[in-house]
Design an enzyme around this catalytic site. Sequence first.
Site: not given
Length: 323
Positions: A195, A217, A248, A274
């Site tokens: 990710k 992050k 991802k 998204s």
Amino acid sequence: MNIRPRRNRKSETIRSMIRETHVSTSDLIYPLFLLESPQGAIEVASMPGIYRLGLNKMLLEIEQCMKVGIKSFDIFPVVEEKHKDKTATKSHDPQFFYLQALKRIKKEFPEACIITDVAMDPYSSDGHDGLVDEHGNILNDETLDILAKMALAQAETGIDIIGPSDMMDGRVGYLREELDINDFSNVSIMSYTAKYASAFYGPFRDALDSAPKSGDKKTYQMDSANQREALIEADLDVEEGADFLMVKPALAYLDVIKLLKENYDLPIAAYNVSGEYAMVCAAAEKGWLDKDAIMNEVLLSIKRAGADVILTYYAKEFARRIS
Ligand code: PBG
């Protein structure tokens, strides 16, 4: 000319005969956003056609999806600010609306595959996936304990698969062990293996109101520049007992999907996130792109790269179009 590749493209019948890649509804997982208010329905501004839904509306949505062949759902809670705290207490409170709703959904649709998200961000007043100390550091090992409580509370509701999306080190093994000793050896783990720290998550964070309150992050999600590092993450997830390996986002990371597919025998999932959806909608609204054609091409390309399973906001629309 002996060889004329165009002969194999001369009609749709021949093209479909030799088509190497197919997308079907059984490959798709539909992410859903759950609101606390049971009758609520609020469209996500940056994701046209995607709604945050209260339980009653979500039950109807799942019913409609099941009818057109979408049977797997990844459900994320929209948590009001007043419920958030530093340790994500609500994430493992069995009375909390998310956990109550999961129980009801599994009861109404026992044959649906329900996937939950394991990460602190929707419930955390810091908006981070892990516990934040007074200096702004994300504490790895202390977070594992909270994630385990969250995973157990979710397992308790009868869901099928947990999806740790937090990127803490060691979490797959930690969760596997906690699930097993609590009699949930049948609950699967779809690990967010590779990710990346991505700007493509923007619209999702709008949907959940879960953006980090400070910092970013990057100390836990992977650096976009790295491919080989995904092998380290995947080795660990396999060793620690993951049932699926996820990449991802999907579109900007097709090389990583292919890399994992070639190196591991576990099913590979890809999250068509998204921002990838939002870009297409925005261009389609301007009349610059054909949304349906792009949807097909996007899903095909993710499959062609090697994904067995695709989490995508297109799931329902794709199923509707082909049914
Ligand atoms: C949170 C989580 C995120 C997404 C899924 N789980 C956002 C993030 O890590 O900030 C993103 C999904 C999407 O963009 O569609 N742990």
